[in-house]
Design an enzyme around this catalytic site. Sequence first.
Site, PDB file in Angstrom:
ATOM      1  N   HIS A 178       0.664  -1.417   0.600  1.00 56.73           N
ATOM      2  CA  HIS A 178       0.488   0.059   0.020  1.00 56.73           C
ATOM      3  C   HIS A 178       1.028   1.075  -0.200  1.00 56.73           C
ATOM      4  O   HIS A 178       1.955   1.185   0.716  1.00 56.73           O
ATOM      5  CB  HIS A 178      -1.055   0.206   1.177  1.00 56.73           C
ATOM      6  CG  HIS A 178      -1.578  -0.818   0.724  1.00 56.73           C
ATOM      7  ND1 HIS A 178      -2.341  -2.102   1.580  1.00 56.73           N
ATOM      8  CD2 HIS A 178      -3.495  -1.118   0.619  1.00 56.73           C
ATOM      9  CE1 HIS A 178      -3.390  -2.886   1.347  1.00 56.73           C
ATOM     10  NE2 HIS A 178      -4.272  -1.631   0.650  1.00 56.73           N
ATOM     11  N   LYS A 212      -0.548   4.879   4.502  1.00 53.27           N
ATOM     12  CA  LYS A 212      -1.646   3.841   5.286  1.00 53.27           C
ATOM     13  C   LYS A 212      -0.380   3.056   6.819  1.00 53.27           C
ATOM     14  O   LYS A 212       0.608   2.805   6.460  1.00 53.27           O
ATOM     15  CB  LYS A 212      -1.977   2.606   4.413  1.00 53.27           C
ATOM     16  CG  LYS A 212      -2.518   1.878   4.388  1.00 53.27           C
ATOM     17  CD  LYS A 212      -2.697   0.674   4.274  1.00 53.27           C
ATOM     18  CE  LYS A 212      -4.024  -0.720   4.849  1.00 53.27           C
ATOM     19  NZ  LYS A 212      -5.025   0.157   5.035  1.00 53.27           N
TER      20      LYS A 212
END
Length: 270
Positions: free
Chosen positions: A159, A163
């Site tokens: 990600h 995140k």
Amino acid sequence: FILKKIKIGSAGITGRMGRLIFAELVKNRSFKVISGSEKKSNAYIGKDIGNVLGTKKIGIHISDDPEVLFSNVDVVVDFTSPKAVMHHVKLAQSCKVCHVIGVTGLTAAQERKLKLASKRTAILYASNMSLGINLLISFAESLSQRLKEEFHVNISDTHHRHKVDAPSGTAISFGLAAARGKKIKLPLSKIPHLLKSSGKTSKFPIDFTSIRKGNVAGKHSVTFSSKSETITLGHEALDRAIFARGAIFAAEWIAKKSSGFYSMEDVFSL
């Protein structure tokens, strides 16, 4: 015949997902945006939602009051934080407003509170609202059930660098699916210890690899490995709008429910 529109509010409306959801909502004839909220420190509090998010003025201002968010709506879509969600779910319960939650990182205790609140209103909680991901989770459980014990499972998620949680909520959903297939219990409290390090895998038959870099929307794979073969299921999100469209699809689906705890598997009939 006049279509009765679903009145919807969005929590975290100026965030990464909130903006995408609003952009999809203004194109969808099934919905009417009634309210949008942000935390008190947000610079856009009091400003017109349309002006802030790049459309024409709509006469609705961004509020820092969650009670305003949940008043006079049928559904609230919530992409905020675990702490905010736990406050919002109390309002959803008292106002009997359907609540679509796309926040990851909730604890088992927090999930239990959502399930308790769902006795009074309809709540949908999903770590990932993409159709492709939810199909893949279903496939992972089926494959795990059919493969012998000698197969080790590794779940990888990549990600964007902002995140916070690792593994991702989607990766954990894959882990839970693989564990169901193997008829074992995934020790959620020990997941940080199941993260691969230095190329080593854990003694537990399921482990995780998490990478945070750049602006990656979301890339996941589930690999089943034995001494003689490897099977990999994979998914990559090329556009975050898929999550927004999934959330709106879920909102339209749950608006017909009066109570209950649901997932995207219910929405997609998986």
